[in-house]
Motif scaffolding. Structure first.
Motif, PDB file in Angstrom:
ATOM      1  N   THR A  12       3.403   1.923 -10.019  1.00  0.00           N
ATOM      2  CA  THR A  12       2.531   3.092 -10.054  1.00  0.00           C
ATOM      3  C   THR A  12       3.370   4.294 -10.489  1.00  0.00           C
ATOM      4  N   VAL A  16      -1.927   1.196 -11.490  1.00  0.00           N
ATOM      5  CA  VAL A  16      -0.775   0.665 -12.201  1.00  0.00           C
ATOM      6  C   VAL A  16      -0.589   1.383 -13.537  1.00  0.00           C
ATOM      7  N   ARG A  59      -2.778  -6.379  -4.930  1.00  0.00           N
ATOM      8  CA  ARG A  59      -3.508  -6.938  -6.074  1.00  0.00           C
ATOM      9  C   ARG A  59      -4.895  -6.332  -6.193  1.00  0.00           C
ATOM     10  N   ARG A  71       3.600  -4.224  -7.445  1.00  0.00           N
ATOM     11  CA  ARG A  71       2.776  -3.499  -8.403  1.00  0.00           C
ATOM     12  C   ARG A  71       3.452  -2.163  -8.668  1.00  0.00           C
TER      13      ARG A  71
END
Length: 384
Positions: free
Chosen positions: A89, A262, A255, A87
């Motif tokens: 960021t 995100v 998740r 993910r």
């Protein structure tokens, strides 16, 4: 390989970033972790293309970032990253906080290994946890993780550890055996290991950098890695990092992060990172590593000639030098005195933990001329 040289001083002073705006023009800024090199041509071209197209909106829900990093990690480190277990960021610090909030409860303890990147202390507190300090061991020739101390901390209830690999400020690339032992401890005690690997692309080839998640099944069960192109390619202001897991349970944690974590990724940061991680950027990165290799050796020579009382170990990675200046007679706050009287801005060692008292951190990601001038200015101060 591309020759990567620092920009001339008059061009650097046109920059508006922290490094070049914090102090007056008579100060040489060798403190914050920004470098003085021109942008990698591949990254510059990608950003220019985005500008020309007006591609300045939100990041897309599907992007090539994870694939770009996975290919980079395979080429550079021999590490296979599962794209589904990532993910993005805004930056490494944000990734640390968001993961910590989900793996520790308020008031629980998180191990840090000082002397270490000063924001680590604040990030633990931001996540609602408490810092437990287990300093690095100084063997006399190197720094290493104190595995006995870490075991004691885990045995006493610490629930996570922030690993800095490569380590800031010492430039230590932790040995594979040491990382494997840490992974076994973390797995045994059910402790999360959050590995800040922002300096990994800057590990010298001879240092044999090992990504934590690649070490063993125990590491994959216990660990998270947070990576970025920002330090190697000087992209900190563009805001992009990647959180990586390697196990179903840890991937579920990623998740489960709010979508805003995100969405805080910068569009330009993502575009720049994809370009930086592409194989076309490898020649530039290799050239940068060669320049930094020369600079780290030059600094050793400059200190030996002009400040023989200073103690410095050539770092395995990065462009940050950790220098013991306690024998130079500069008082209790050597960085402050160096700034005031020699007009050279360094980081004060005490900010990295009590173990840093008497040290300064110097950024050698600059030109040979600026680096030489800085050491000579400090030497003149010591001579006075």
């Amino acid at each position: 390989m591309i020759q990567v040289d620092a920009l001339p001083l008059h061009e650097l002073r046109e920059r508006t970033s922290e490094k070049w705006q914090e102090y007056p023009a008579d100060v040489l800024p060798l403190f914050v972790a920004e470098t003085d090199f021109a942008m990698a041509p591949t990254v510059k071209a990608a950003l220019q293309k985005a500008l020309d197209a007006g591609d300045t909106g939100y990041i897309a829900s599907r992007s090539p970032l994870a694939e770009a990093y996975a290919r980079f990690a395979e080429r550079r480190f021999g590490w296979q990253v599962d794209l589904a277990m990532t993910r993005s960021t805004a930056d490494v610090s944000m990734g640390i906080v968001e993961i910590l909030r989900r793996v520790v409860q308020p008031g629980e303890r998180v191990v840090v290994t000082p002397p270490v990147y000063p924001p680590f202390y604040d990030l633990v507190e931001e996540a609602g946890a408490e810092v437990e300090r287990v300093p690095l061991r100084d063997t006399g020739t190197a720094w290493e993780l104190d595995l006995d101390g870490i075991r004691a901390a885990f045995d006493g209830g610490a629930r996570a550890i922030l690993l800095c690999n490569p380590h800031n400020p010492t430039g230590t690339v932790h040995a594979r055996d040491s990382l494997a032992a840490l992974a076994e401890l973390a797995d045994e005690y059910g402790v999360a290991v959050i590995s800040d690997e922002i300096h990994a692309p800057l590990a010298q080839p001879s240092a044999d950098f090992t990504p934590f998640l690649s070490v063993s099944p125990a590491a994959r069960r216990a660990g998270y890695a947070i990576v970025s192109a920002s330090k190697a390619f000087n992209l900190a202001g563009l805001k992009c990092a990647l959180m990586v897991a390697a196990d179903d349970a840890t991937a579920r944690v990623l998740r489960g992060l709010p979508v805003e974590v995100v969405w805080r990724t910068g569009q330009f940061g993502l575009i720049a990172a994809v370009a930086a991680f592409h194989e076309d950027s490898d020649p530039w990165l290799d050239g940068l590593l060669r320049t930094l290799d020369r600079n780290r050796v030059l600094l050793e020579d400059l200190l030996a000639r002009h400040l023989p009382g200073a103690r410095y170990r050539i770092p395995d990675a990065g462009y940050l030098a950790w220098i013991d200046v306690s024998a130079l007679g500069l008082g209790d706050s050597p960085a402050r005195r160096i700034l005031k009287e020699a007009k050279v801005a360094l980081n004060a060692g005490g900010a990295f933990g009590a173990e840093g008292e008497g040290f300064v951190r110097l950024n050698f990601g600059t030109s040979r001329e600026i680096l030489t001038d800085a050491v000579e200015r400090i030497a003149a101060l010591v001579a006075r």
